[in-house]
Design a protein around this motif. Structure first.
Motif, PDB file in Angstrom:
ATOM      1  N   PRO A  42      11.380 -36.581   2.987  1.00  0.00           N
ATOM      2  CA  PRO A  42      11.910 -35.373   3.638  1.00  0.00           C
ATOM      3  C   PRO A  42      11.819 -34.129   2.746  1.00  0.00           C
ATOM      4  O   PRO A  42      11.445 -33.055   3.224  1.00  0.00           O
ATOM      5  N   GLU A  43      12.165 -34.274   1.462  1.00  0.00           N
ATOM      6  CA  GLU A  43      12.100 -33.111   0.569  1.00  0.00           C
ATOM      7  C   GLU A  43      10.656 -32.672   0.361  1.00  0.00           C
ATOM      8  O   GLU A  43      10.345 -31.478   0.324  1.00  0.00           O
ATOM      9  N   GLN A  45       8.123 -33.188   2.390  1.00  0.00           N
ATOM     10  CA  GLN A  45       7.616 -32.606   3.640  1.00  0.00           C
ATOM     11  C   GLN A  45       8.104 -31.162   3.786  1.00  0.00           C
ATOM     12  O   GLN A  45       7.330 -30.272   4.147  1.00  0.00           O
ATOM     13  N   ALA A  46       9.382 -30.929   3.499  1.00  0.00           N
ATOM     14  CA  ALA A  46       9.916 -29.566   3.611  1.00  0.00           C
ATOM     15  C   ALA A  46       9.251 -28.648   2.578  1.00  0.00           C
ATOM     16  O   ALA A  46       8.961 -27.484   2.873  1.00  0.00           O
ATOM     17  N   SER A 252      13.450 -38.591   9.936  1.00  0.00           N
ATOM     18  CA  SER A 252      13.251 -37.439  10.831  1.00  0.00           C
ATOM     19  C   SER A 252      14.427 -36.476  10.736  1.00  0.00           C
ATOM     20  O   SER A 252      14.242 -35.263  10.665  1.00  0.00           O
ATOM     21  N   THR A 255      14.411 -34.665   7.380  1.00  0.00           N
ATOM     22  CA  THR A 255      13.320 -33.681   7.337  1.00  0.00           C
ATOM     23  C   THR A 255      13.682 -32.458   8.168  1.00  0.00           C
ATOM     24  O   THR A 255      13.501 -31.317   7.731  1.00  0.00           O
ATOM     25  N   VAL A 259      13.530 -28.723   6.521  1.00  0.00           N
ATOM     26  CA  VAL A 259      12.412 -27.804   6.797  1.00  0.00           C
ATOM     27  C   VAL A 259      12.985 -26.432   7.154  1.00  0.00           C
ATOM     28  O   VAL A 259      13.900 -26.325   7.965  1.00  0.00           O
TER      29      VAL A 259
END
Ligand SMILES: [Zn+2]
Length: 324
Positions: A42-43, A45-46, A252, A255, A259
């Protein structure tokens, strides 16, 4: 096009994970190990989304390497990125890829690594030294970013390649759990192939599931109400479905929360969404039991006995010594 999620043609290949790490014996320090700052899917992806906004269409002016140990490739040289325009920023597992004019800068942050964006890059030229700075990239127009690594582990890694698949740990990545190809059926196959490995080990083995680390595996196992030490090949169909749903939902949701935040806030914000990871001694948000941990040499896992292990605490010599 979901190039962030494309784990590549070799994504379905995977190795059988090794057994879970053995708790350290004789380590009597009771200090909880806080390791939730390690960037996971998640980190990263952001960060990828934020960096894409900053970099796409911008031209690299200069790359200044401050940590020679971090750069794992010599050809093409780092300098060959200069003068190229960034086409895309993507993610493979926990790796960030910056594509510029046919070359890729691939970054793996490891535990202490992160990126700082500068609207105005520092004027001082980056110099090799013992500080946290590993790489400074300047863009035409004066902005840029620093890649740094805190701490003494020095596992941050950089590659300059023509294709991310040339980076061995990227080529070995397993399925991306946010990819539509990550189905309950696929997870069932991966678990069955993993044999006697524990669920914790399977979820955190990058060549099986790419991007999940210690924190989000704890979270997914908690949400699925499964013990981290359950044998991977002993889950029934309902348990596999629960675990699949939990992995997808946990990643999900995290994330989506991250984001849109500034790059500087991403790592610090991680803990807010964690239910049990890094929360040893706190109250389980589901049942009110106390969150417990099993500690290893450099990290620890957290779980709720009532929700996950039938009320039985997992063996942790550090904790059992304290309770005597
Ligand atoms: Zn609980």
């Amino acid at each position: 096009m979901d190039r962030d999620l494309g784990p590549g043609p070799r994504a379905t290949s995977h190795r059988t994970p090794a057994a879970a790490p053995t708790p350290v014996r004789g380590d009597t320090t009771a200090r909880p190990v806080h390791n939730w700052r390690v960037p996971e899917l998640p980190e990263v992806q952001a960060l990828t989304v934020a960096l894409r906004g900053h970099l796409a269409g911008r031209t690299v002016e200069r790359c200044e390497l401050a940590s020679f140990a971090a750069l794992k490739t010599v050809e093409p040289p780092l300098d060959s990125l200069a003068g190229r325009t960034v086409d895309e920023v993507g993610r493979r597992g926990k790796f960030v890829t910056v594509e510029a004019g046919g070359l890729f800068l691939v970054v793996h942050f490891a535990r202490g690594g992160w990126l700082t964006w500068h609207e105005t890059a520092p004027t001082a030229r980056a110099r090799p030294g013992r500080g946290p700075l590993a790489l400074r990239v300047r863009l035409e127009g004066g902005s840029g970013f620093d890649i740094t690594e805190m701490g003494t582990e020095k596992r941050l890694a950089l590659w300059v390649v023509h294709d991310p698949g040339e980076v061995p740990p990227v080529a070995a990545l397993g399925i991306d759990p946010l990819s539509p190809r990550f189905t309950a059926d696929l997870l069932a196959r991966l678990l069955s192939d993993a044999g006697s490995a524990t669920l914790k080990t399977v979820l955190t083995t990058q060549s099986v599931v790419a991007g999940v680390g210690n924190a989000y595996s704890d979270e997914a196992l908690f949400v699925a109400k499964l013990s981290p030490y359950r044998r991977a090949d002993r889950l029934d169909a309902d348990e596999v479905r629960r675990l699949h749903r939990a992995v997808v939902d946990v990643l999900s949701d995290a994330t989506a929360q991250l984001v849109g935040l500034d790059i500087g806030d991403l790592k610090a914000d991680k803990k807010r969404s964690l239910r049990v990871h890094g929360r040893t001694g706190e109250t389980c948000p589901e049942c009110g039991d106390t969150v417990r941990q099993v500690a290893f040499a450099t990290k620890s896992l957290q779980y709720c006995p009532t929700c996950q292990t039938g009320g039985r605490p997992l063996a942790d010599r550090r904790l059992s010594r304290l309770l005597k």
